[in-house]
Write a protein that holds these residues in place. Structure first.
Motif, short mmCIF file in Angstrom:
data_model
loop_
_atom_site.label_atom_id
_atom_site.label_comp_id
_atom_site.label_asym_id
_atom_site.label_seq_id
_atom_site.Cartn_x
_atom_site.Cartn_y
_atom_site.Cartn_z
N LYS C 182 0.85 -1.21 0.00
CA LYS C 182 0.00 0.00 0.00
C LYS C 182 0.88 1.24 0.00
CE LYS C 182 -3.52 2.38 2.60
NZ LYS C 182 -3.73 2.78 3.95
N PRO C 183 0.53 2.24 -0.84
CA PRO C 183 1.37 3.44 -0.92
C PRO C 183 1.44 4.20 0.40
CG PRO C 183 -0.22 3.41 -2.72
CD PRO C 183 -0.58 2.30 -1.81
N TRP C 185 4.76 6.39 2.98
CA TRP C 185 6.18 6.37 3.34
C TRP C 185 6.43 5.41 4.50
CZ3 TRP C 185 8.24 7.68 8.09
CH2 TRP C 185 7.43 8.43 8.95
N GLU C 390 10.98 16.69 4.07
CA GLU C 390 10.42 16.45 2.73
C GLU C 390 10.10 14.99 2.51
OE1 GLU C 390 13.27 18.00 3.41
OE2 GLU C 390 12.40 20.01 3.24
N GLN C 392 8.18 12.76 3.82
CA GLN C 392 6.82 12.22 3.82
C GLN C 392 6.18 12.33 2.44
OE1 GLN C 392 4.24 12.46 7.38
NE2 GLN C 392 5.46 14.25 7.85
N ALA C 393 6.29 13.53 1.85
CA ALA C 393 5.66 13.73 0.54
C ALA C 393 6.39 12.90 -0.52
CB ALA C 393 5.66 15.20 0.18
N ILE C 396 5.36 9.16 -0.18
CA ILE C 396 4.09 8.71 -0.70
C ILE C 396 4.08 8.75 -2.22
CG2 ILE C 396 2.76 10.86 -0.60
CD1 ILE C 396 0.41 9.10 0.32
N ALA C 397 4.76 9.73 -2.81
CA ALA C 397 4.79 9.78 -4.27
C ALA C 397 5.49 8.54 -4.82
CB ALA C 397 5.49 11.05 -4.73
N GLN C 400 3.39 5.43 -4.28
CA GLN C 400 2.33 5.25 -5.27
C GLN C 400 2.87 4.60 -6.54
OE1 GLN C 400 0.89 9.35 -5.35
NE2 GLN C 400 -1.09 8.64 -4.68
N GLN C 401 4.06 5.03 -6.95
CA GLN C 401 4.64 4.45 -8.16
C GLN C 401 4.97 2.98 -7.96
OE1 GLN C 401 4.89 5.81 -11.13
NE2 GLN C 401 3.87 7.59 -10.26
N SER C 403 3.57 0.95 -5.95
CA SER C 403 2.32 0.21 -5.89
C SER C 403 1.79 -0.03 -7.30
CB SER C 403 1.34 1.00 -5.03
OG SER C 403 0.05 0.58 -5.24
#
Lengths: 337, 278, 434
Positions: C182-183, C185, C390, C392-393, C396-397, C400-401, C403
């Motif tokens: 799951k996406p 961090w 930075e 955390q952002a 998650i980015a 997402q990739q 995933s």
């Protein structure tokens, strides 16, 4: 002095129903059982009363407008201000002017266009589903039948569930490809269970959100249907109109304003759907279920970059306004009927 | 008075009954399943073999009772939702009345503007509102939440009430005005019963919206003013099975409002039954 | 009458001079050990009648957002915050936290050095660890025996893949290996970072440039996607800890690499069907074993400028002391004590007897070092994350990739390219390099 009998016979748009008229406005209250109805055209302003009550009307309107104005204006101004400065919670003290940098950063996010598309898709699909199914369900329960009270409560129950619980409910119980209910049902029929959240992430989110908002639409339509004038329908029926014609020319116009209300209100809420997405798919796989609210969340609560988040929020307002204008063209004219 | 009229969309009563019940049960199914899960142990909750056959237990409910201060959260939820809804209706009803019966050129603009105030996603305005709340000492207070809920729901209330008031024929008001009564008395006795359905449905919807409101409830409260949304949030563990417990907590969170909804649904559909009111 | 009046007066006066109870607001995560702490707070309140503890329990992500917003805007809503090894160094450096100075009886030296370092900045301790965890391999010894698989103490990823191939049996509902997807961090990226570390990779090089298109990352992610496609359960791309825990407890996973705290759940007969069939090994290495298992601790900290810092310090001292651990042992048994913080816990005979996974867990925690977790030298602190704001952002980015790659929506190369671009964008904006 005007009375309700100052009426002209007006036929409703496109209603080929013989001699009786299909009224588009409201029927006068004092009538016997006679079927023939006189129709009142849209009531023009009544000058004397208007002049007499205008200040009162303004006064009544004032509290709502005033409080909303304050509530809106202060955070809005702050947000606009923040969007033009560098403001990251993690770097306090650096509040220099940033020009359009925040906007640029938000808009050049690689997932930006996908997010906009997904937002609009989510909006459109959920609104369409809830309105169409909502009208259907409202019609179904409009007339008495055994157990109607219970059925009504059952129908509006999804609205009571909190969005995060709703998301977890669907993710674990319904959509899990191994132990979810939908998987069990497909296995029962010998089919391969679908991995909803992986293969159809946006669709899954749409289903969850539509399920949650359906009761809202149903409730509004139920209330609206109750105010339909039965005698008009009876008149039409006696004139030989079938169910479909009754629906199309009597019920649907009557529902046009509630539909407008449902559409507008859902649009506001659906724009900021994000709890469901965050809990189930995390915006993925990739950015398949990322929407604008998720992008803003990423900036506001992961990066703690208030500047970019504010820019994003203002962009969302812009998007909402564009969608609203578009929707108004379609349904908003019914506001003034 | 005419005999009961059927809207002839469906052919027979039996078909309609079956169809309605089927639809209702389908829609209700996930919640029923959640209710079922609340009586399972965590192991049974994730297991396919015990999906339908298991011995029910009350351990989740007793755990929720003992672990969290359910009554405090419930009390806060009730107070904030009810007060904000009543306050909202108090402000919105006159506004909707004024716009419905005394429309001006500005009416549509005002309506659209009101809706526009809600367009900003809450998450984008978190920091400004948080800072505002903190400087007015409204963080972690019920009053703070009430203010936020009232103002959040106000546009909706105005819209829904406006729509409902538009259904009332102006002739009714004319009729009672012509009878020489002053605006308040006669019309209130005539207008209020007619608008009860609309007020009730608007009130219920906004009550539920405030009840379920999680974003502001979580972010603006700490230990004292938490609502049931905070109760639910405290059951999603990042590391550990929680599904049965969360189901129980959820059932306890929605129980009051479902009961309320059940009792008020009769009011909801009284509405404007012009055909019957003579 | 006179008696009554004087009694009333006395009562009134005494209450006027009565001790004012301080309300201590503690924000915490909803993990098992924290729930335990809430239950046992009555002991603390009995010993400190002037302090009344109030709890705010939230899910990890929401908690982090809540306390960060509060501390950054000086909201003052919380007296004690539960934070992790990610925030502590960052906030400590910014001066947002009070330095913790417990007395000698607290025995700060008893705290595991890696944990203590991870919770300090500039040599000062800013948060007291409540419990710590690492990651390890948890496998089904019954399935391994049946398949003829034996595990080294720290196998390599290749050995793990071969074992997964042998134990994979989807027809009977058993999947060779279950891993996070799951996406997030702290979700899939926590795991993938350790895998990339094991393949010899790092997040950022010494000039802070992201290394997501480097060979180690490519090898690691390709390996991961390939292995999961063949031997992983469906729906992996939205599985995190809890989802896999559910699968494992149902007996559907032959192997699982995840947080050591999982061990206490999967060996608990009340919630696991395979409680007595589990065995443990260290998290797999490949090119190196540096950073192969992660390190995380939930710790209690005091925001700077707190009005109740004395009471807060007392509470923190109590909750993270040796006595507290003994208290939990008395109430719930040694198998349920919060671990991963003190050497003395692992030295205790009762603990070692009660917790079968204790030895493996101890080895894992002792071997993790946030200051030296990658083969090439790195500028950041942290094993499964980089302790920069930075992250955390970025996490998650990239998550997402990853995933998407796992779900087969993009190729591994495309996913890594997009990840590199996302990371680069954020780092540039934050000014690490032009």
């Amino acid at each position: 002095m005007r009375t309700s009998t100052d009426a002209a016979m007006v036929s409703a748009p496109g209603a080929p129903l013989g001699t009786t008229t299909a009224p588009v406005g409201s029927a006068p209250p004092q009538q016997g059982a006679r079927v023939l109805r006189l129709v009142k055209p849209k009531a023009p302003k009544q000058p004397e009363q208007h002049a007499m009550h205008r200040p009162l009307a303004r006064l009544l309107l004032a509290p709502a407008v005033g409080t909303l104005f304050l509530w809106m204006i202060v955070p809005l101004l702050m947000t606009i201000y923040f969007s033009f400065i560098r403001y990251n919670l993690m770097q306090p003290g650096e509040h220099g002017f940033a020009g359009l940098m925040n906007y640029e950063f938000f808009v050049t996010d690689p997932s930006f266009m996908t997010a906009v598309m997904n937002t609009l898709l989510l909006l459109g699909s959920v609104i369409a589903i809830t309105v169409v199914v909502g009208i259907g369900v409202a019609l179904l329960v409009n007339e008495p039948f055994p157990g109607r009270g219970i059925v009504r409560v059952l129908l509006i129950s999804p609205f009571f569930v909190m969005p995060t619980v709703n998301a977890l409910l669907w993710k674990h119980m319904m959509m899990n490809p191994i132990y979810g209910v939908l998987a069990q049902v497909s296995k029962f029929f010998g089919a391969q269970p679908i991995d909803w959240l992986t293969d159809y992430p946006l669709f899954s989110v749409i289903v969850m959100v539509a399920w949650q908002w359906l009761p809202f639409a149903v409730l509004i339509f139920i209330t609206a249907l109750q105010s339909m004038n039965r005698e008009q329908l009876e008149a039409a029926r006696m004139d030989g109109a079938n169910a479909f014609q009754q629906f199309r020319f009597l019920v649907l116009p009557h529902l046009s304003r509630p539909i407008a209300v449902v559409v507008m209100i859902e649009m506001i809420f659906l724009l900021s759907v994000f709890a469901e997405i965050f809990t189930t798919t995390g915006g993925g796989p990739g950015d398949a279920s990322t929407n604008i609210a998720f992008l803003i969340f990423k900036q506001a609560l992961l990066n703690f970059d208030v500047g970019v988040a504010s820019a994003g929020a203002l962009f969302a307002v812009l998007l909402a306004n564009v969608a609203a204008i578009f929707l108004i063209r379609m349904v908003g004219k019914n506001l003034e009927r | 008075m005419s005999a009961p009229i059927t809207l002839r969309i469906a052919p027979a009563l039996a078909v309609r009954t079956v169809a309605a019940w089927l639809v209702a049960l389908l829609i209700f199914f996930p919640i029923a399943f959640m209710l079922l899960t609340s009586f399972k142990t965590e192991l049974q909750a994730i297991s396919v073999s015990t999906m339908w056959h298991f011995t029910p237990t009350l351990e989740n409910y007793t755990l929720v009772q003992s672990r969290s201060d359910y009554l405090l959260y419930a009390k806060n939820s009730v107070i904030t939702s009810v007060v904000s809804t009543l306050l909202g209706l108090l402000i919105a009803a006159p506004a909707a009345y004024s716009m419905a019966f005394f429309p001006s050129r500005r009416t549509k603009d005002i309506l659209m503007w009101m809706l526009g105030t809600k367009m900003m996603p809450a998450v984008g305005a978190l920091v400004p509102v948080y800072v505002l709340a903190q400087s007015s000492s409204l963080l972690d207070t019920r009053l703070g939440l009430i203010i936020v809920f009232t103002l959040s729901n106000l546009p909706l209330m105005v819209w829904m009430l406006y729509s409902h008031f538009k259904e009332i024929p102006p002739d009714i008001l004319e009729a009672c005005r012509m009878d020489g009564a002053n605006l308040w008395d006669e019309c209130r006795h005539v207008l209020l019963p007619l608008s009860l359905g609309g007020l009730a449905s608007t009130g219920l919807l906004c009550l539920v919206l405030s009840w379920n409101e999680a974003f502001w409830s979580l972010n603006l409260t700490a230990a004292h003013a938490g609502t049931l949304a905070a109760l639910i949030a405290s059951y999603s563990s990042p590391e550990g099975l929680f599904w049965a417990k969360l189901s129980a907590a959820s059932v306890m969170a929605i129980a009051p409002i479902v009961v309320f909804g059940w009792f008020s649904q009769k009011q909801l559909v009284q509405g404007l039954t012009f055909g019957a009111v003579k | 009458m006179k008696l009554k009046t004087s009694l009333a007066l006395a009562f009134g006066l005494s209450t006027a001079f009565a001790v004012q109870a301080t309300d201590l607001v503690v924000a915490t995560v909803n993990n098992g050990h924290m729930i335990e702490m809430q239950k046992l707070t009555k002991h603390f309140e009995a010993a400190n009648p002037d302090i009344h503890v109030k709890w705010v329990t939230l899910e990890e992500g929401v908690l982090r957002q809540r306390v960060t917003t509060d501390i950054a805007t000086k909201g003052g809503q919380f007296d004690v915050m539960t934070i992790g090894m990610y925030e502590t160094p960052i906030w400590g450096k910014k001066g947002w936290l009070n330095e913790l100075k417990p007395d000698a009886a607290y025995d700060t030296d008893d705290i595991l050095p890696a944990i203590r370092n991870g919770l300090s900045a500039n040599g000062k301790l800013y948060a007291a660890p409540f419990y710590g965890e690492s990651s390890m391999l948890m496998y089904r010894k019954d399935l391994a025996e049946k398949a003829g698989v034996k595990f080294a103490e720290r196998p390599t990823w290749e050995q793990v893949r071969d074992a997964a191939a042998k134990m994979n049996d989807p027809a009977n509902g058993v999947y060779g290996i279950c891993l996070r997807g799951k996406p997030g961090w702290g979700d899939n990226m926590a795991f993938l970072t350790t895998m990339a570390n094991a393949f010899g990779g790092q997040w950022f090089d010494m000039s802070w440039k992201p290394q997501l298109e480097s060979k180690p990352w490519k090898d690691a992610v390709t390996f991961y996607v390939d292995m999961m496609k063949k031997y992983g359960p469906p729906g992996s791309s939205s599985n995190s800890f809890n989802e896999i825990l559910a699968l494992y407890n149902e007996g559907k996973c032959a192997m699982w690499v995840d947080a050591t705290i999982a061990a206490s759940f999967i060996t608990d007969p009340k919630q696991s069907k395979v409680a007595d069939k589990v065995d443990f090994a260290q998290a797999p290495s490949q090119v190196t074993d540096k950073g192969a298992n992660w390190l995380w601790a939930w710790a209690l900290a005091i925001p700077a400028g707190s009005k109740n810092s004395e009471a807060a310090q007392k509470f923190i001292n109590w909750a993270t002391s040796k006595d507290y651990i003994k208290l939990v042992a008395k109430e719930e048994g040694w198998g349920s004590v919060p671990t991963g913080t003190r050497k003395s816990t692992y030295l205790s005979r009762e603990f070692r007897q009660a917790a079968k996974f204790g030895a493996a867990e101890q080895k894992a925690i002792f071997s993790a070092n946030p200051n030296d977790s990658t083969l090439p030298k790195s500028p950041y602190v942290g094993v499964q994350f980089a302790a920069i704001p930075e992250f955390q952002a970025i996490g998650i980015a990239v998550g997402q990739q990853m995933s998407a790659a796992l779900a087969g929506k993009t190729s591994v190369d495309e996913a890594l390219k997009a990840s590199q671009a996302a990371a680069d964008r954020e780092m540039r904006k934050a000014g690490y390099y032009k």
